[in-house]
Design a protein around this motif. Sequence first.
Motif, PDB file in Angstrom:
ATOM      1  N   LEU A   2       0.833  -1.207   0.000  1.00 41.81           N
ATOM      2  CA  LEU A   2       0.000   0.000   0.000  1.00 41.81           C
ATOM      3  C   LEU A   2       0.866   1.256   0.000  1.00 41.81           C
ATOM      4  CD1 LEU A   2      -2.857   1.206   0.102  1.00 41.81           C
ATOM      5  CD2 LEU A   2      -2.689   1.124   2.602  1.00 41.81           C
ATOM      6  N   ALA A   3       1.919   1.253   0.807  1.00 42.41           N
ATOM      7  CA  ALA A   3       2.835   2.401   0.835  1.00 42.41           C
ATOM      8  C   ALA A   3       3.437   2.629  -0.546  1.00 42.41           C
ATOM      9  CB  ALA A   3       3.926   2.174   1.881  1.00 42.41           C
ATOM     10  N   GLY A   4       3.882   1.563  -1.188  1.00 42.09           N
ATOM     11  CA  GLY A   4       4.474   1.675  -2.518  1.00 42.09           C
ATOM     12  C   GLY A   4       3.496   2.195  -3.555  1.00 42.09           C
ATOM     13  N   ILE A   5       2.260   1.745  -3.480  1.00 39.02           N
ATOM     14  CA  ILE A   5       1.235   2.220  -4.420  1.00 39.02           C
ATOM     15  C   ILE A   5       1.092   3.728  -4.323  1.00 39.02           C
ATOM     16  CG2 ILE A   5      -1.267   2.249  -4.847  1.00 39.02           C
ATOM     17  CD1 ILE A   5      -1.238  -0.792  -4.186  1.00 39.02           C
ATOM     18  N   TYR A   6       1.002   4.240  -3.097  1.00 37.43           N
ATOM     19  CA  TYR A   6       0.782   5.676  -2.934  1.00 37.43           C
ATOM     20  C   TYR A   6       2.046   6.505  -3.182  1.00 37.43           C
ATOM     21  CZ  TYR A   6      -4.089   5.580  -1.964  1.00 37.43           C
ATOM     22  OH  TYR A   6      -5.440   5.458  -2.117  1.00 37.43           O
ATOM     23  N   ILE A   7       3.206   5.958  -2.883  1.00 38.48           N
ATOM     24  CA  ILE A   7       4.442   6.667  -3.214  1.00 38.48           C
ATOM     25  C   ILE A   7       4.566   6.785  -4.735  1.00 38.48           C
ATOM     26  CG2 ILE A   7       6.967   6.520  -3.166  1.00 38.48           C
ATOM     27  CD1 ILE A   7       6.625   5.204  -0.345  1.00 38.48           C
ATOM     28  N   TYR A   8       4.281   5.698  -5.435  1.00 33.30           N
ATOM     29  CA  TYR A   8       4.340   5.717  -6.901  1.00 33.30           C
ATOM     30  C   TYR A   8       3.291   6.680  -7.478  1.00 33.30           C
ATOM     31  CZ  TYR A   8       4.119   4.190 -11.744  1.00 33.30           C
ATOM     32  OH  TYR A   8       4.102   4.166 -13.109  1.00 33.30           O
ATOM     33  N   ALA A   9       2.061   6.608  -6.953  1.00 37.23           N
ATOM     34  CA  ALA A   9       0.991   7.474  -7.457  1.00 37.23           C
ATOM     35  C   ALA A   9       1.330   8.941  -7.234  1.00 37.23           C
ATOM     36  CB  ALA A   9      -0.332   7.125  -6.780  1.00 37.23           C
ATOM     37  N   GLY A  10       1.827   9.268  -6.041  1.00 38.26           N
ATOM     38  CA  GLY A  10       2.196  10.655  -5.762  1.00 38.26           C
ATOM     39  C   GLY A  10       3.361  11.114  -6.621  1.00 38.26           C
ATOM     40  N   GLY A  11       4.346  10.240  -6.814  1.00 40.55           N
ATOM     41  CA  GLY A  11       5.490  10.584  -7.647  1.00 40.55           C
ATOM     42  C   GLY A  11       5.106  10.832  -9.098  1.00 40.55           C
ATOM     43  N   SER A  12       4.186  10.015  -9.608  1.00 41.42           N
ATOM     44  CA  SER A  12       3.767  10.203 -11.004  1.00 41.42           C
ATOM     45  C   SER A  12       3.044  11.532 -11.187  1.00 41.42           C
ATOM     46  CB  SER A  12       2.889   9.038 -11.467  1.00 41.42           C
ATOM     47  OG  SER A  12       1.625   9.072 -10.841  1.00 41.42           O
ATOM     48  N   LYS A  13       2.319  11.971 -10.175  1.00 37.57           N
ATOM     49  CA  LYS A  13       1.647  13.272 -10.254  1.00 37.57           C
ATOM     50  C   LYS A  13       2.661  14.407 -10.104  1.00 37.57           C
ATOM     51  CE  LYS A  13      -2.677  11.573  -8.290  1.00 37.57           C
ATOM     52  NZ  LYS A  13      -2.342  10.237  -7.816  1.00 37.57           N
ATOM     53  N   LEU A  14       3.613  14.220  -9.210  1.00 37.22           N
ATOM     54  CA  LEU A  14       4.606  15.253  -8.948  1.00 37.22           C
ATOM     55  C   LEU A  14       5.465  15.526 -10.182  1.00 37.22           C
ATOM     56  CD1 LEU A  14       5.487  16.977  -6.544  1.00 37.22           C
ATOM     57  CD2 LEU A  14       7.185  15.233  -6.024  1.00 37.22           C
ATOM     58  N   LEU A  15       5.733  14.499 -10.959  1.00 38.27           N
ATOM     59  CA  LEU A  15       6.549  14.660 -12.159  1.00 38.27           C
ATOM     60  C   LEU A  15       5.797  15.332 -13.303  1.00 38.27           C
ATOM     61  CD1 LEU A  15       8.423  11.243 -12.154  1.00 38.27           C
ATOM     62  CD2 LEU A  15       9.324  13.499 -11.525  1.00 38.27           C
ATOM     63  N   ASN A  16       4.469  15.423 -13.175  1.00 37.30           N
ATOM     64  CA  ASN A  16       3.643  16.002 -14.239  1.00 37.30           C
ATOM     65  C   ASN A  16       2.607  16.949 -13.639  1.00 37.30           C
ATOM     66  OD1 ASN A  16       4.584  14.425 -16.631  1.00 37.30           O
ATOM     67  ND2 ASN A  16       3.941  12.737 -15.323  1.00 37.30           N
ATOM     68  N   LEU A  17       3.070  17.974 -12.937  1.00 38.98           N
ATOM     69  CA  LEU A  17       2.138  18.870 -12.245  1.00 38.98           C
ATOM     70  C   LEU A  17       1.159  19.551 -13.200  1.00 38.98           C
ATOM     71  CD1 LEU A  17       4.349  20.572  -9.522  1.00 38.98           C
ATOM     72  CD2 LEU A  17       2.605  18.814  -9.230  1.00 38.98           C
ATOM     73  N   TYR A  18       1.640  19.927 -14.387  1.00 35.60           N
ATOM     74  CA  TYR A  18       0.752  20.602 -15.343  1.00 35.60           C
ATOM     75  C   TYR A  18      -0.392  19.671 -15.760  1.00 35.60           C
ATOM     76  CZ  TYR A  18      -1.069  22.858 -19.471  1.00 35.60           C
ATOM     77  OH  TYR A  18      -1.914  23.416 -20.380  1.00 35.60           O
ATOM     78  N   LEU A  19      -0.067  18.412 -16.080  1.00 39.08           N
ATOM     79  CA  LEU A  19      -1.118  17.471 -16.478  1.00 39.08           C
ATOM     80  C   LEU A  19      -2.021  17.112 -15.295  1.00 39.08           C
ATOM     81  CD1 LEU A  19       0.740  15.068 -18.931  1.00 39.08           C
ATOM     82  CD2 LEU A  19      -0.902  16.871 -19.458  1.00 39.08           C
ATOM     83  N   PHE A  20      -1.451  17.066 -14.093  1.00 39.60           N
ATOM     84  CA  PHE A  20      -2.281  16.797 -12.928  1.00 39.60           C
ATOM     85  C   PHE A  20      -3.268  17.944 -12.704  1.00 39.60           C
ATOM     86  CE2 PHE A  20      -2.575  16.304  -8.106  1.00 39.60           C
ATOM     87  CZ  PHE A  20      -3.633  15.409  -8.210  1.00 39.60           C
ATOM     88  N   LYS A  21      -2.797  19.172 -12.868  1.00 38.95           N
ATOM     89  CA  LYS A  21      -3.701  20.328 -12.756  1.00 38.95           C
ATOM     90  C   LYS A  21      -4.801  20.246 -13.815  1.00 38.95           C
ATOM     91  CE  LYS A  21      -4.037  25.263 -13.372  1.00 38.95           C
ATOM     92  NZ  LYS A  21      -3.493  26.331 -14.156  1.00 38.95           N
ATOM     93  N   ALA A  22      -4.440  19.892 -15.043  1.00 39.33           N
ATOM     94  CA  ALA A  22      -5.435  19.768 -16.118  1.00 39.33           C
ATOM     95  C   ALA A  22      -6.429  18.653 -15.812  1.00 39.33           C
ATOM     96  CB  ALA A  22      -4.733  19.506 -17.444  1.00 39.33           C
TER      97      ALA A  22
END
Length: 139
Positions: free
Chosen positions: A8-28
């Motif tokens: 579970l920790a890994g799932i959320y670390i990965y999910a957060g990291g993928s959003k952090l690397l693409n802040l513009y697309l996450f905002k969109a």
Amino acid sequence: MIFLRLLLAGIYIYAGGSKLLNLYLFKATILAYYPFLPGVAALLIAIVFPWLEILSGLSLGVNWQGKFSSAFLLLLSLFFLIQTLLNYSNVLPYGCGCFGFSGPETITIYYIVRDSLIMLLSGIVCFRQWKTNKLPAEM
């Protein structure tokens, strides 16, 4: 139990990291889910939210305040499942945004099953954390 907590920790670390690397697309993606939000609010959510996922995942992974981080991740899982159900069969411009971004995707039963399983995993981990880790005042 340790495996489930780390998964579970890994799932959320990965999910957060993928959003952090693409802040513009996450905002969109946030604006696609919530078109009524002002751009500044969506930007603030896009900046803060990935860090909450990463820090909660790290906290759970090292079992520091595991009760609270697991409860927070359970609430996030419930939130994500509700968003998936509300957007079932909708086409989102950048995909669901959970684990990265792609082109337009239709939210299908796959996403509902995936988010349901993550929520089930979160519930199991949260239950076990609250059952086994007592607060100092409870000891």
